[in-house]
Design a protein around this motif. Structure first.
Motif, PDB file in Angstrom:
ATOM      1  N   LEU A  16      26.816  29.588  58.451  1.00  0.00           N
ATOM      2  CA  LEU A  16      27.862  29.176  59.388  1.00  0.00           C
ATOM      3  C   LEU A  16      28.580  27.933  58.874  1.00  0.00           C
ATOM      4  N   TRP A  17      27.828  26.959  58.380  1.00  0.00           N
ATOM      5  CA  TRP A  17      28.455  25.750  57.866  1.00  0.00           C
ATOM      6  C   TRP A  17      29.342  26.041  56.655  1.00  0.00           C
ATOM      7  N   LEU A  18      28.813  26.761  55.674  1.00  0.00           N
ATOM      8  CA  LEU A  18      29.578  27.010  54.454  1.00  0.00           C
ATOM      9  C   LEU A  18      30.853  27.808  54.734  1.00  0.00           C
ATOM     10  N   SER A  19      30.776  28.823  55.573  1.00  0.00           N
ATOM     11  CA  SER A  19      31.968  29.616  55.865  1.00  0.00           C
ATOM     12  C   SER A  19      33.007  28.774  56.591  1.00  0.00           C
ATOM     13  N   THR A  20      32.538  27.945  57.529  1.00  0.00           N
ATOM     14  CA  THR A  20      33.471  27.082  58.274  1.00  0.00           C
ATOM     15  C   THR A  20      34.067  26.019  57.357  1.00  0.00           C
ATOM     16  N   GLY A 322      33.573  32.922  67.654  1.00  0.00           N
ATOM     17  CA  GLY A 322      33.474  31.490  67.411  1.00  0.00           C
ATOM     18  C   GLY A 322      32.116  30.908  67.755  1.00  0.00           C
ATOM     19  N   HIS A 323      31.108  31.744  67.922  1.00  0.00           N
ATOM     20  CA  HIS A 323      29.779  31.291  68.316  1.00  0.00           C
ATOM     21  C   HIS A 323      29.290  30.154  67.417  1.00  0.00           C
ATOM     22  N   GLY A 324      28.844  29.083  68.046  1.00  0.00           N
ATOM     23  CA  GLY A 324      28.337  27.935  67.306  1.00  0.00           C
ATOM     24  C   GLY A 324      29.385  26.920  66.924  1.00  0.00           C
ATOM     25  N   LEU A 325      30.662  27.209  67.249  1.00  0.00           N
ATOM     26  CA  LEU A 325      31.767  26.295  66.924  1.00  0.00           C
ATOM     27  C   LEU A 325      32.421  25.785  68.202  1.00  0.00           C
ATOM     28  N   PRO A 326      33.123  24.655  68.127  1.00  0.00           N
ATOM     29  CA  PRO A 326      33.773  24.113  69.336  1.00  0.00           C
ATOM     30  C   PRO A 326      34.832  25.037  69.934  1.00  0.00           C
ATOM     31  N   LEU A 327      35.355  25.990  69.154  1.00  0.00           N
ATOM     32  CA  LEU A 327      36.390  26.871  69.681  1.00  0.00           C
ATOM     33  C   LEU A 327      35.838  28.216  70.151  1.00  0.00           C
ATOM     34  N   MET A 338      39.676  24.665  63.270  1.00  0.00           N
ATOM     35  CA  MET A 338      39.061  23.473  63.840  1.00  0.00           C
ATOM     36  C   MET A 338      39.789  22.222  63.355  1.00  0.00           C
ATOM     37  N   THR A 339      39.935  21.266  64.237  1.00  0.00           N
ATOM     38  CA  THR A 339      40.510  19.990  63.840  1.00  0.00           C
ATOM     39  C   THR A 339      39.494  19.210  63.012  1.00  0.00           C
ATOM     40  N   THR A 340      39.977  18.171  62.370  1.00  0.00           N
ATOM     41  CA  THR A 340      39.063  17.335  61.595  1.00  0.00           C
ATOM     42  C   THR A 340      38.009  16.716  62.491  1.00  0.00           C
ATOM     43  N   ALA A 341      38.404  16.318  63.700  1.00  0.00           N
ATOM     44  CA  ALA A 341      37.430  15.745  64.637  1.00  0.00           C
ATOM     45  C   ALA A 341      36.369  16.773  65.018  1.00  0.00           C
ATOM     46  N   GLN A 342      36.781  18.001  65.272  1.00  0.00           N
ATOM     47  CA  GLN A 342      35.819  19.054  65.600  1.00  0.00           C
ATOM     48  C   GLN A 342      34.894  19.335  64.426  1.00  0.00           C
ATOM     49  N   LEU A 343      35.457  19.306  63.248  1.00  0.00           N
ATOM     50  CA  LEU A 343      34.646  19.539  62.054  1.00  0.00           C
ATOM     51  C   LEU A 343      33.601  18.436  61.886  1.00  0.00           C
ATOM     52  N   GLU A 344      33.979  17.199  62.190  1.00  0.00           N
ATOM     53  CA  GLU A 344      33.023  16.098  62.061  1.00  0.00           C
ATOM     54  C   GLU A 344      31.902  16.220  63.081  1.00  0.00           C
ATOM     55  N   THR A 345      32.226  16.740  64.261  1.00  0.00           N
ATOM     56  CA  THR A 345      31.183  16.997  65.256  1.00  0.00           C
ATOM     57  C   THR A 345      30.209  18.045  64.741  1.00  0.00           C
ATOM     58  N   LEU A 346      30.745  19.104  64.147  1.00  0.00           N
ATOM     59  CA  LEU A 346      29.888  20.136  63.572  1.00  0.00           C
ATOM     60  C   LEU A 346      29.081  19.583  62.415  1.00  0.00           C
ATOM     61  N   ARG A 347      29.694  18.748  61.592  1.00  0.00           N
ATOM     62  CA  ARG A 347      28.976  18.137  60.468  1.00  0.00           C
ATOM     63  C   ARG A 347      27.740  17.371  60.970  1.00  0.00           C
TER      64      ARG A 347
END
Length: 797
Positions: A16-20, A322-327, A338-347
């Motif tokens: 999930l991380w690598l694909s995103t 979008g399971h597991g993602l903010p969207l 995903m926005t950069t802010a959303q990506l940082e949350t996932l990170r």
């Protein structure tokens, strides 16, 4: 089966991380000099990440073949990266030149793509036809299966089930006893534009079962199943079952607090159901409601591993887009980023440190050695790359046929194939024909009578057994070499795609020959393009064609197909006029289909013939008087390269008539009409406008790159013609197919052809009405060679 779900869960997080991240880096970190959004499908990838993790790391065997849904390409590349079959460089260049492709591609990706899936829905059907081809290959006594019997698996986006070709495929599979085929539907109930309509799941189940498929519905994850067993669990299950798709998606996006408010209102007055909700905090409640069957690794692994038969199966796996993602669940998430802010949350949730985003074990909660050992033991990757090689089938230099003084190219095709059928060489054994219920009317009858129809088990020819006289033998057996299809051109082209990849998928070379009526190429054009994009190899015989199919009328009279032949990549198109030309082209084609070389193009034609490809023959039912001649090497090469002078130009030549296909008699007659009034009228026979055009463009590119002396076949042909001479081009098809020839050396050109729908009639009446008869050709000369008026011509009215 023993599966370490703890390791599998960590790999799911990494996938999930690598694909995103791959999509994020392409859109937010990489320079975009053209200013265009790079795109990608983070939500569509996330919805199927769990399913693909279960399959690739636990279930699949090397002999299995998978068509990945197009929008899950980043997940596929991430999995291949973890297995050592994809490079970081390719991921960093995702959707850029030389990088991992937007959609899985057999021919353009370096990782282990089984089926290209850029065309929505076609990759799904491809798995069914690949399974039929696997059965065909394994039934032959010459087969040496390079691997065990594999399962052909399609990972399907639920919106792909809107594609009509899928249901054509289902019917064909039912007729042929389809087996070893799994379709796993990512049932996230969202499409590009909105939410999938209610109740489609029951309809899907009904349709598939009626076609002989087993259906396994994976709706509830194990967290949900456990909750259903709690007091109040029946109310929760009923809520999930009754909740509209749009509302379920919206609540998933809004999260635990929204779920609490909605469920509390729905369960008002039911103390047990309310208590079930209250026992969970907001994150736990959100996790429970998102725990659908398609996101439960243990359920998926057990469900896939439990299959102990070869019947086709539909797995309807409920998921959240979008399971597991903010969207997750948002209706606009299909192409959303995903926005950069959303990506940082996932990170932060993934514990991935800046600068280590591409590291395979970064952020995982198990020892790297344990993860590496698990990856090394993945069954799917045990044999490395899974593409096979197969030796080329020898092809005779010439093909025999019964020569008649007057015959059509369609008749000649039947005779040539019939003579091959008499033999016992490898070419005769490896040819497999197929046709959408027009095998007899496209002259496959002699071939079928000698080689039989294919079926996994023997089926008697009832008419023969009942002593009913018939010229056609219709017995079916595993030894047969014709696969009869229903009237669906999409199925024909996808079958040809599967047959034409047998050497790579199953390690056994086939020479596929497919026939259909020429006008109906357009009905399956998307599937034809898909077959060529795969790199599949086949001979497509389209006949009858053009106005020359006079009594049949406009519905059967093709116009634009010569343009399709010119435009379609991976398909060399020919339209011969005479039987000897056809025999030479077919001999060359059987060899060309098997080529897969690399290197510089042939400087004689500037065509990349060493790379091979598929071939399209546009044939006709119009009988023509044959030319008594023996083809020498030079003439044969000219026919293959695309054309030759039937009547060479003299130094004082004023005009040349250029024809393709069935218009040979009219071109020759027009030259005779003009002979007394014009000096040295020449006649150029075009056997392939496609190859002449391709060679011309290739030579021009070579000159632009510094090869100043590069000259192609059509340029050398026209060098024999004075520059002030005119050209009249004519064919039984759209005039644009030949009109470009005037640009090669700057000759004036008058193109003739068919631009409007045909109608019923005789050939003379139709050719006159549409302005392609000898008289019209002769009249056209005045437009390009305005010398003395031409005598003895009739009116064009």
């Amino acid at each position: 089966m023993a599966v370490d779900l703890e390791v599998l869960g960590e790999l799911e997080r990494k996938v999930l991380w690598l694909s995103t991240w791959t999509i994020h880096a392409a859109n937010h970190l990489r320079d975009k000099p053209d200013g265009l959004k790079v795109g990608g499908h983070q939500a569509s990838s996330a919805s199927i990440a769990t399913i693909m993790t279960a399959l690739y790391f636990a279930i699949l065997r090397p002999e299995d073949r998978v068509a990945v849904k197009p929008h899950a390409s980043p997940v596929f590349h991430a999995i291949q990266y973890l297995l050592g079959l994809q490079t970081r460089d390719k991921l960093e260049r995702f959707r850029s030149f030389g990088g991992a492709q937007s959609y899985p591609s057999r021919t353009k990706d370096v990782d282990d793509v089984d089926f290209s899936t850029g065309s929505v829905g076609l990759g799904v059907a491809m798995t069914a036809f690949a399974s039929l081809v696997q059965d065909y290959v394994r039934a032959k006594d010459w087969a040496r299966p390079a691997a065990g019997e594999g399962r052909m698996i399609a990972l399907v986006g639920d919106a792909e089930l809107d594609e009509g070709n899928i249901y054509e495929c289902l019917l064909e599979g039912a007729k042929h006893g389809l087996r070893n085929c799994w379709w796993i539907v990512d049932y996230n109930r969202q499409s590009l534009d909105g939410i999938v309509r209610e109740g489609l799941n029951e309809r899907f189940v009904s349709i598939f079962r009626s076609c002989g498929w087993d259906v396994t519905v994976l709706k509830y994850g194990r967290l949900q199943e456990a909750a259903f067993r709690e007091p109040g669990g029946a109310r929760l299950k009923a809520f999930i079952d009754d909740c509209p798709n749009a509302l379920y998606s919206a609540l998933c996006f809004q999260g635990g607090a929204a779920w609490r408010a909605r469920l509390s209102a729905a369960f008002a007055g039911d103390a047990e159901a309310t208590a079930l909700v209250e026992r969970r905090d907001d994150p736990a409640l959100a996790a429970l409601m998102a725990n659908l069957g398609g996101h439960d690794l243990g359920l998926l692994v057990d469900s896939f591993a439990a299959v102990d038969h070869d019947r086709p199966i539909l797995f309807l796996a409920y998921t959240i887009k979008g399971h597991g993602l903010p969207l997750a669940g948002h209706k606009d998430n299909h192409a959303g980023l995903m926005t950069t802010a959303q990506l940082e949350t996932l990170r932060a949730a993934m514990a991935v440190r800046p600068g280590r985003e591409w590291e395979p074990v970064e952020g995982l909660r198990l020892p790297a050695e344990r993860l590496a050992a698990a990856l090394d033991a993945v069954p799917f990757a045990a044999r490395g790359r899974r593409r096979f090689e197969s030796a080329a089938v020898p092809v005779p230099a010439t093909l025999a046929y019964g020569v008649a003084p007057v015959m059509s190219t369609q008749e000649a095709f039947g005779k040539i194939l019939g003579e091959i059928a008499r033999g016992s060489d490898d070419l005769a054994r490896r040819i497999v024909t197929t046709s959408p219920d027009v095998s007899v009317s496209t002259n496959l009858g002699p071939w079928i009578n000698r080689r039989g129809l294919f079926a996994r088990s023997t089926v008697a020819d009832v008419f023969s057994d009942e002593k009913v006289a018939s010229v056609q033998k219709w017995a079916m057996s595993p030894a047969g070499q014709h696969v009869e299809l229903g009237i669906a051109e999409n199925n024909l082209f996808i079958m040809l795609a599967a047959l034409g990849l047998s050497h790579s998928l199953f390690g056994e070379r086939l020479i596929p020959v497919g026939t259909l009526y020429d006008p109906f190429i357009a009905r399956g054009l998307d599937a034809l393009n898909y077959a060529c994009y795969q790199g599949a190899r086949f001979l497509l015989v389209a006949t009858p064609s053009g106005l020359a199919l006079a009594p049949e009328g406009g519905a059967h009279q093709s116009i634009g197909t010569p343009l399709i032949g010119i435009a379609q990549d991976g398909l060399a198109a020919f339209e011969p006029a005479f039987a000897d030309e056809l025999a030479a082209i077919m001999a060359w084609s059987f060899d060309y289909l098997q080529r897969s070389g690399e290197g510089e193009p042939d400087e004689r034609s500037w065509l990349r013939d060493e790379t091979g490809g598929s071939v399209y023959l546009r044939l006709t039912t119009r009988p023509l008087e044959q030319i008594p001649r023996t083809l020498d090497g030079d003439l044969t090469r000219a026919i293959i390269d695309g054309g030759y002078w039937l009547r060479p130009p003299e130094p004082t030549c004023e005009v040349a008539i250029v024809y393709q296909g069935a218009l040979a008699p009219e071109a020759i007659e027009a030259a005779g009409l003009l002979a007394e009034d014009r000096r040295g009228v020449a006649v150029l026979a075009v056997t392939s406008a496609d190859r002449l055009s391709a060679g011309w463009h290739a030579a021009e590119r070579a000159r632009q790159r510094g090869r100043a002396t590069a000259t192609c076949h059509v340029e050398r042909l026209l060098d024999a013609l004075p520059r002030d001479a005119g050209l009249v081009t004519v064919l039984d098809g759209h005039p644009t197919a030949l009109s470009w020839i005037g640009a090669v050396r700057g000759h004036r050109v008058k193109p003739l052809g068919v631009e409007h729908f045909g109608q019923s009639g005789t050939i003379p009446d139709l050719f006159h009405a549409y302005g392609i008869d000898a008289n019209a050709i002769a009249h056209a000369v005045s437009a390009v060679s305005p010398g003395r008026p031409v005598r003895r011509l009739g009116s064009l009215a």
